[in-house]
Design a protein around this motif. Structure first.
Motif, PDB file in Angstrom:
ATOM      1  N   ASP A  27      43.753  30.708  61.812  1.00  0.00           N
ATOM      2  CA  ASP A  27      44.258  29.742  60.840  1.00  0.00           C
ATOM      3  C   ASP A  27      43.255  28.641  60.530  1.00  0.00           C
ATOM      4  O   ASP A  27      43.453  27.878  59.569  1.00  0.00           O
ATOM      5  CB  ASP A  27      45.559  29.117  61.345  1.00  0.00           C
ATOM      6  N   LEU A  28      42.197  28.523  61.318  1.00  0.00           N
ATOM      7  CA  LEU A  28      41.147  27.551  61.024  1.00  0.00           C
ATOM      8  C   LEU A  28      40.151  28.157  60.050  1.00  0.00           C
ATOM      9  O   LEU A  28      39.980  29.370  59.985  1.00  0.00           O
ATOM     10  CB  LEU A  28      40.423  27.136  62.303  1.00  0.00           C
ATOM     11  N   SER A  29      39.483  27.304  59.303  1.00  0.00           N
ATOM     12  CA  SER A  29      38.460  27.787  58.375  1.00  0.00           C
ATOM     13  C   SER A  29      37.241  28.250  59.141  1.00  0.00           C
ATOM     14  O   SER A  29      37.067  27.952  60.334  1.00  0.00           O
ATOM     15  CB  SER A  29      38.070  26.673  57.404  1.00  0.00           C
ATOM     16  N   ASN A  70      35.769  26.817  62.663  1.00  0.00           N
ATOM     17  CA  ASN A  70      35.519  27.714  63.789  1.00  0.00           C
ATOM     18  C   ASN A  70      34.093  27.606  64.297  1.00  0.00           C
ATOM     19  O   ASN A  70      33.849  27.746  65.502  1.00  0.00           O
ATOM     20  CB  ASN A  70      35.840  29.158  63.392  1.00  0.00           C
ATOM     21  N   ASP A  88      35.517  27.512  53.683  1.00  0.00           N
ATOM     22  CA  ASP A  88      36.737  26.729  53.857  1.00  0.00           C
ATOM     23  C   ASP A  88      38.001  27.569  53.700  1.00  0.00           C
ATOM     24  O   ASP A  88      39.099  27.047  53.505  1.00  0.00           O
ATOM     25  CB  ASP A  88      36.730  25.545  52.886  1.00  0.00           C
ATOM     26  N   PRO A 107      40.665  30.252  55.487  1.00  0.00           N
ATOM     27  CA  PRO A 107      41.079  30.604  56.858  1.00  0.00           C
ATOM     28  C   PRO A 107      40.350  31.852  57.348  1.00  0.00           C
ATOM     29  O   PRO A 107      40.216  32.844  56.626  1.00  0.00           O
ATOM     30  CB  PRO A 107      42.584  30.851  56.715  1.00  0.00           C
ATOM     31  N   ARG A 116      41.130  34.206  59.222  1.00  0.00           N
ATOM     32  CA  ARG A 116      41.879  35.462  59.243  1.00  0.00           C
ATOM     33  C   ARG A 116      41.765  36.226  57.925  1.00  0.00           C
ATOM     34  O   ARG A 116      42.063  37.424  57.880  1.00  0.00           O
ATOM     35  CB  ARG A 116      43.347  35.214  59.579  1.00  0.00           C
ATOM     36  N   HIS A 117      41.340  35.555  56.862  1.00  0.00           N
ATOM     37  CA  HIS A 117      41.176  36.234  55.575  1.00  0.00           C
ATOM     38  C   HIS A 117      39.806  36.899  55.436  1.00  0.00           C
ATOM     39  O   HIS A 117      39.571  37.599  54.454  1.00  0.00           O
ATOM     40  CB  HIS A 117      41.383  35.249  54.422  1.00  0.00           C
TER      41      HIS A 117
END
Length: 250
Positions: free
Chosen positions: A104-106, A110, A145, A147, A149-150
């Protein structure tokens, strides 16, 4: 010798065979009686070796022979149940490159989190940030910027590799992660590893790729049957491993 940076003395680790449930912290700390299958096995036992500063060592063996387990013991992720292992110097672990990243962090967040957990200050990360992103590639830069997970799995591994290799630690542990991404990025990884070695880093490489082992390593360790079967020149260790494989083939 004074330049020993990794010293394993009679190292062994014991695992439960059953994976039906996780042990609680109370069971782990107090060794309480557990239910279910309590049988154990030793993926590694009576393993001893010394690694000297600047050596490039390849670790070979069949699947399930404890190669990744040994790397995790060196990295401090696992603790041996027998013997001891001493590591003199910081470690850059390329074992599970994205294991510490939070979806969930960019990507930007990270980088700062992961590098910070490995001991870099914010100022040091600021200084290295552009180099990390340049190495990871334009797709990662475009998604800084977004997330994490994408990201595609390839983009995630690119960023993880770039962060870990910027840590500037004297010991580099690599577990089957050199052949990541497309051909162009793999060549960037190879050049980065060669740069690290030319700067006197100590390399411990787990790989099933014979070309990679021959390219980077001059010494080999061969794990077989839970122990250290052979410690010698990399070509000799590869030859012994291949001979054993040939014997097992119908």
């Amino acid at each position: 010798m004074t330049d020993v940076v990794i010293s394993a003395k009679d190292v062994g680790i014991e695992f439960l065979r059953s994976r039906k449930r996780q042990l609680s912290w109370r069971e782990l700390v107090f060794k309480r009686q557990v239910t279910g299958d309590k049988s154990t096995f030793w993926p590694l036992r009576h393993v001893s070796f010394d690694i000297h500063a600047g050596e490039a060592v390849g670790l070979v063996g069949a699947n399930g022979e404890g190669k990744s387990t040994l790397l995790k013991i060196i990295a401090g992720v696992l603790l041996p149940d027998e013997g001891s292992i001493t590591v003199d110097g910081g470690v850059a672990p390329m074992i599970e490159l994205t294991g510490g990243f939070i979806g969930d962090l960019s990507a930007r967040e990270n980088v700062y989190l992961t590098a910070g957990l490995h001991g870099l200050t914010k100022e040091e990360i600021d200084e290295k940030f552009e180099g990390i992103i340049d190495f990871a590639g334009p797709q990662v830069r475009d998604g800084l910027d977004v997330p994490f997970r994408h990201f595609s799995s390839g983009m995630q591994v690119r960023l993880g590799f770039s962060v870990i290799t910027q840590l500037d630690q004297p010991i580099v542990l690599v577990d089957e992660v050199l052949a990541v991404g497309d051909k162009a990025f793999r060549e960037k990884c190879y050049r980065r590893m060669e740069d690290l070695l030319s700067n006197g880093k100590t390399l411990f490489l787990v790989s099933h790729s014979e070309p990679d082992l021959r390219r980077f390593c001059n010494r080999g360790l061969y794990l077989r049957g839970g122990g250290l079967h052979l410690d010698g020149d990399m070509p000799d260790v590869i030859a012994a491993y291949n001979a054993d494989i040939d014997k097992q083939m119908p």
